[in-house]
Design a protein around this motif. Structure first.
Motif, mmCIF file in Angstrom:
data_model
loop_
_atom_site.group_PDB
_atom_site.id
_atom_site.type_symbol
_atom_site.label_atom_id
_atom_site.label_comp_id
_atom_site.label_asym_id
_atom_site.label_seq_id
_atom_site.Cartn_x
_atom_site.Cartn_y
_atom_site.Cartn_z
ATOM 1 N N GLY A 11 0.713 2.121 0.935
ATOM 2 C CA GLY A 11 1.793 1.787 1.924
ATOM 3 C C GLY A 11 2.282 3.160 2.862
ATOM 4 N N PHE A 12 3.465 3.285 2.938
ATOM 5 C CA PHE A 12 3.773 4.345 3.840
ATOM 6 C C PHE A 12 3.677 5.763 3.163
ATOM 7 C CE2 PHE A 12 6.592 0.931 5.863
ATOM 8 C CZ PHE A 12 6.085 0.917 7.071
ATOM 9 N N ASP A 13 3.507 6.051 1.827
ATOM 10 C CA ASP A 13 3.427 7.308 1.024
ATOM 11 C C ASP A 13 1.752 7.537 1.312
ATOM 12 O OD1 ASP A 13 3.061 9.298 -0.284
ATOM 13 O OD2 ASP A 13 3.943 8.344 -2.242
ATOM 14 N N THR A 14 1.411 8.307 2.248
ATOM 15 C CA THR A 14 -0.015 8.664 2.458
ATOM 16 C C THR A 14 -0.217 10.130 2.012
ATOM 17 O OG1 THR A 14 0.415 9.341 4.742
ATOM 18 C CG2 THR A 14 -0.345 6.930 4.562
ATOM 19 N N SER A 15 0.632 10.532 1.027
ATOM 20 C CA SER A 15 0.323 11.911 0.464
ATOM 21 C C SER A 15 -0.874 12.113 -0.285
ATOM 22 C CB SER A 15 1.672 12.440 -0.363
ATOM 23 O OG SER A 15 1.754 11.487 -1.442
ATOM 24 N N GLY A 16 -1.409 13.251 -0.489
ATOM 25 C CA GLY A 16 -2.566 13.487 -1.212
ATOM 26 C C GLY A 16 -2.420 12.742 -2.436
#
Length: 405
Positions: free
Chosen positions: A333-338
């Protein structure tokens, strides 16, 4: 509707209940989502670096034609490491800090990768390795903490596969090893030696050489004189060509086996017909039995305007790496953190139907390598093309292989 559009539509429907209208409104619609891509595009390893780039570009073109990621086009940020370890850390830092890429796909050369992986790990930045096979790349950090994932068959799989072929299947017990002095050659030498040791054997002859070597005729003669019944080569394409050519020039008829770079086009270009009958490990061989694979190869041939592919494996594995990560993004989804990408990769809900393999749960908290032993084949040079060494493997390859649990 294309397969990518179908995948995107299904993923968005699944995500919709979890996302507020405000989240959709704040989602950037037009700015690109940047992906780092590191490989050698110049120098002696450019043959597989450029192949990897072409495969990745083909995948991104397909994604962007299908609408991108939640309306955002994907953009590959390319970095040429020139196969030089001294470039690795600087390039990694540039991608993370300056270019602000979401994740990185990269590395063809094991020695180069090993100089950069600390940078990715410390930044909690996902690195997906589509080409380099050195065992150490995914072994440096504890698997549960590691941000280093791999979509190629590591040498800890390839070396025992070759030794089993030679010793168990062909009953040849006197093995010589030819390995370059890079990190890749050193790792391969250790893996082959360990696989021999498990069978109570030591190599009867070892040749170590520098990248750029022009002749290994005297070493081939020494291997023959030592009573070698088979030779295993662990080096990159141009040097594999020298190994193969030197074997012919020395008049040595000992069977020659190599890790996957023995399939590079530079081997045939360097050795010509002396390469006929030389064996190597492969994850993909061009055939007519798999529609997804055929579609990819047709697209790659159009991109190369009919020119021979320098390394089909490098191109195909990079293509799969990009499309697999696209599927990861859709699930994340929108959370593309590592950290979220790492968790998502370790808990994929749907299989990725690739051109090399079907990746169904390829990674977990305890395993950062997507390939298992059953997913590789023995290939063979035959008049400028790579064939399956065994017809049974050709039939098995018609169904994209899947990781054994």
């Amino acid at each position: 509707m294309t397969r990518l559009r179908q995948l995107g539509a299904v993923a968005l429907l699944a995500l919709a209940p979890l996302l507020s209208p405000a989240a959709f409104a704040q989602s950037p619609a037009q700015n690109t989502l940047k992906i780092g891509f590191i490989c050698p595009f110049s120098g002696g390893s450019a043959d597989f670096g450029l192949s990897a780039r072409q495969g990745a570009e083909l995948a991104v073109e397909e994604v962007n034609r299908a609408g991108g990621f939640l309306g955002r086009p994907l953009e590959l940020v390319f970095k040429d490491d020139e196969a030089k370890p001294d470039n690795a850390q600087r390039i990694a830092e540039e991608l993370i800090s300056k270019d602000k890429v979401v994740f990185t796909i990269g590395f063809c050369n094991t020695g180069v990768a090993m100089r950069a992986i600390d940078t990715f790990q410390n930044a909690k930045h996902v690195l997906v390795v589509p080409v380099s096979t050195g065992t150490a790349v995914t072994a440096k950090f504890p698997a549960k903490d590691s941000y280093i994932f791999r979509m190629s068959a590591r040498d800890a799989i390839q070396a025992p596969f070759l030794v089993e072929e030679i010793v168990e299947r062909r009953k040849l017990r006197r093995v010589a090893i030819f390995a370059d002095k890079t990190g890749y050659g050193e790792g391969g030498f250790k893996d082959v030696s360990a696989a021999l040791k498990e069978r109570g054997l030591d190599p009867v002859y070892v040749a170590r050489f520098d990248i750029g070597v022009k002749s290994l005729v005297s070493e081939m003669e020494a291997a023959r004189d030592a009573g070698a019944q088979a030779i295993v080569s662990y080096t990159v394409g141009p040097e594999n060509g020298v190994v193969t050519r030197s074997r012919g020039q020395a008049g040595v008829s000992i069977p020659l086996f190599g890790s996957w770079p023995m399939s590079f086009r530079t081997v045939w270009d360097t050795a010509g017909s002396a390469a006929n009958g030389v064996f190597m490990v492969q994850t993909i061989i061009e055939d007519s039995g798999n529609s997804r694979r055929n579609s990819f190869i047709l697209g790659l041939n159009r991109k190369l305007q009919g020119k021979p592919v320098p390394s089909l494996m490098a191109a195909a594995q990079s293509y799969d790496a990009v499309l697999f990560m696209f599927q990861v993004l859709l699930q994340a989804g929108f959370d593309t953190s590592g950290p979220n990408l790492k968790r998502t990769m370790e808990n994929m809900k749907k299989p990725y139907l690739g051109v090399v393999a079907t990746h169904d749960g390829p990674f977990s908290a305890d395993d950062k390598d997507a390939f298992s032993r059953n997913m590789i084949f023995l290939g063979r040079w035959n008049n400028g093309s790579i064939d399956f060494a065994y017809p049974a493997d050709a039939r098995r390859s018609a169904i994209a292989s899947k990781k054994s649990k």
